[in-house]
Design a protein around this motif. Structure first.
Motif, short mmCIF file in Angstrom:
data_model
loop_
_atom_site.label_atom_id
_atom_site.label_comp_id
_atom_site.label_asym_id
_atom_site.label_seq_id
_atom_site.Cartn_x
_atom_site.Cartn_y
_atom_site.Cartn_z
N UNK A 232 -8.13 -36.08 25.74
CA UNK A 232 -7.07 -35.31 25.07
C UNK A 232 -6.29 -34.47 26.08
N UNK A 233 -7.02 -33.82 26.98
CA UNK A 233 -6.34 -32.99 27.97
C UNK A 233 -5.59 -33.84 28.99
N UNK A 234 -6.14 -35.01 29.32
CA UNK A 234 -5.42 -35.91 30.21
C UNK A 234 -4.08 -36.30 29.60
N UNK A 235 -4.09 -36.63 28.31
CA UNK A 235 -2.84 -36.96 27.63
C UNK A 235 -1.86 -35.81 27.63
N UNK A 236 -2.36 -34.58 27.47
CA UNK A 236 -1.47 -33.42 27.44
C UNK A 236 -0.82 -33.19 28.80
N UNK A 237 -1.62 -33.21 29.87
CA UNK A 237 -1.06 -32.96 31.20
C UNK A 237 -0.14 -34.09 31.64
N UNK A 238 -0.49 -35.32 31.31
CA UNK A 238 0.40 -36.43 31.63
C UNK A 238 1.69 -36.35 30.81
N UNK A 239 1.60 -35.84 29.58
CA UNK A 239 2.81 -35.68 28.77
C UNK A 239 3.76 -34.67 29.40
N UNK A 240 3.22 -33.61 29.99
CA UNK A 240 4.06 -32.65 30.70
C UNK A 240 4.81 -33.34 31.83
N UNK A 241 4.08 -34.15 32.61
CA UNK A 241 4.72 -34.85 33.73
C UNK A 241 5.72 -35.89 33.24
N UNK A 242 5.43 -36.54 32.11
CA UNK A 242 6.35 -37.54 31.58
C UNK A 242 7.64 -36.87 31.08
N UNK A 243 7.51 -35.75 30.37
CA UNK A 243 8.69 -35.01 29.92
C UNK A 243 9.50 -34.53 31.12
N UNK A 244 8.82 -34.04 32.15
CA UNK A 244 9.51 -33.59 33.36
C UNK A 244 10.22 -34.75 34.05
N UNK A 245 9.58 -35.91 34.09
CA UNK A 245 10.20 -37.09 34.70
C UNK A 245 11.42 -37.54 33.90
N UNK A 246 11.31 -37.49 32.57
CA UNK A 246 12.44 -37.89 31.73
C UNK A 246 13.59 -36.89 31.85
N UNK A 247 13.27 -35.59 31.91
CA UNK A 247 14.31 -34.58 32.09
C UNK A 247 15.00 -34.74 33.44
N UNK A 248 14.23 -35.04 34.47
CA UNK A 248 14.81 -35.28 35.79
C UNK A 248 15.76 -36.47 35.75
N UNK A 249 15.36 -37.52 35.06
CA UNK A 249 16.19 -38.72 34.98
C UNK A 249 17.46 -38.48 34.18
N UNK A 250 17.35 -37.76 33.08
CA UNK A 250 18.48 -37.61 32.16
C UNK A 250 19.46 -36.54 32.60
N UNK A 251 18.97 -35.44 33.18
CA UNK A 251 19.85 -34.29 33.39
C UNK A 251 19.95 -33.82 34.84
N UNK A 252 19.00 -34.16 35.69
CA UNK A 252 18.96 -33.59 37.03
C UNK A 252 19.12 -34.62 38.14
N UNK A 253 19.79 -35.70 37.86
CA UNK A 253 20.17 -36.64 38.90
C UNK A 253 19.11 -37.60 39.36
N UNK A 254 17.94 -37.61 38.73
CA UNK A 254 16.92 -38.57 39.12
C UNK A 254 16.54 -38.45 40.59
N UNK A 255 16.66 -39.54 41.31
CA UNK A 255 16.27 -39.57 42.72
C UNK A 255 17.39 -39.16 43.66
N UNK A 256 18.56 -38.79 43.15
CA UNK A 256 19.68 -38.42 44.02
C UNK A 256 19.40 -37.10 44.73
N UNK A 257 19.69 -37.06 46.01
CA UNK A 257 19.52 -35.86 46.81
C UNK A 257 19.78 -36.16 48.27
N UNK A 258 20.12 -35.14 49.07
CA UNK A 258 20.45 -35.38 50.48
C UNK A 258 19.22 -35.54 51.37
#
Length: 319
Positions: A232-258
């Protein structure tokens, strides 16, 4: 698909699975150290340098700990629920693009697939609560179901502005469209709403009332211990990382950077968003349950619809 392609996919999936397990373990240590710093107390500091090996010790402890279902429990459902808590989240990472071409599967409907995997976790909470035959657990499961209905109502709407601007549900296309300008600059309201709903989807404080210790002991997890509790806790912590990865992809440019490689930039952005999740846990108190549900239906949902309407007007006007 050839046999060689299948073998390659299986190897890559195993590598991704192992990396996610390790990342979740390190995240538990990092969160406890950060919470200790923010709350002016000691975090893990005994096992390994700065307590870094604490997550390994906890894993060994949970593996060797007895896990006996309570009397009257529905045993098949009891043991199935923790698996359903972690498996959809692991599947969701299969379509996340960490860098150009760095994904197990590049789906045209990648956004919808990840959203579907996040939504499936509530079945694990409700199933575990019902199978435990415990009143506290049952109340926690009912809260989880009501919270899902409330926050899923605007979670999808909050990112539809990005989809409209891009014209695609593919994660790679969305990142490519942010090469010159991140979508957080043109969709700030959508980004804020998405992160709020993401905290709720990951069952994190202050939206963790389905497992609130003050009134429900541990909610839907009251009767769980050992590795089932750990899943249960593994799913919760991985869900945090998945939401963060999706937010990065949708709003913060994904892998773009100098300068740095794309995968490094992606990891840095995900780490910063995960840090914000920990910061919220250390700072905010839990609201009352009626306040939480009322905010979703009366405030967040109308704002998400307003943002979608304004984005549609801009897109059509520009066309």
């Amino acid at each position: 698909m050839t046999a060689l392609a299948v073998v390659v996919i299986l190897i890559l999936s195993a590598m991704l699975l192992g990396g996610l397990m390790a990342a979740a373990g390190v995240f538990t240590w990092a969160e406890r150290r950060l919470l200790g710093f923010m709350q002016e107390r000691l975090g893990p500091n005994r096992v390994g340098p700065f307590g870094f090996a604490q997550w390994i010790a906890d894993t060994v402890k949970l593996i060797t700990k007895e896990d006996a279902p309570p009397e009257g429990a529905d045993r098949p459902a009891y043991f199935l629920a923790p698996v359903l808590a972690a498996l959809p989240i692991l599947a969701g990472f299969g379509v996340v693009m960490f860098a150009p071409g760095w994904a197990i599967a590049e789906l045209d409907m990648g956004v919808m697939f990840v959203m579907g995997m996040l939504a499936l976790t509530v079945y694990a909470l409700v199933l575990g609560a019902w199978a435990s035959r415990n009143r506290y657990a049952t109340l926690g499961g009912l809260r989880a179901a009501a919270q899902l209905l409330a926050y899923e109502s605007f979670l999808g709407l909050s990112l539809m502005g990005v989809v409209m601007l891009t014209g695609s549900f593919a994660l790679g296309d969305i990142v490519a469209a942010q090469e010159d300008r991140w979508f957080v600059l043109v969709q700030p309201l959508g980004c804020v709403l998405f992160l709020i709903a993401g905290v709720a989807a990951a069952h994190r404080l202050p939206f963790d009332l389905q497992e609130s210790e003050q009134d429900l002991v541990a909610g839907f997890m009251t009767e769980y211990s050992g590795m089932n509790f750990a899943l249960f806790f593994l799913g919760e912590y991985l869900a945090v990382l998945l939401v963060a990865a999706l937010a990065t992809t949708l709003f913060f440019g994904g892998w773009h950077g100098p300068v740095l490689p794309g995968a490094v930039w992606f990891g840095i952005k995900v780490g910063i968003i995960a840090f914000v999740f920990v910061w919220l846990r250390a700072t905010l108190p839990r609201p009352r349950y009626d306040q939480l549900i009322g905010f979703a239906w009366k405030v967040a949902l109308p704002l998400a619809l307003l943002n979608l309407l304004a984005t549609g007007w801009i897109v059509v006007g520009g066309a």
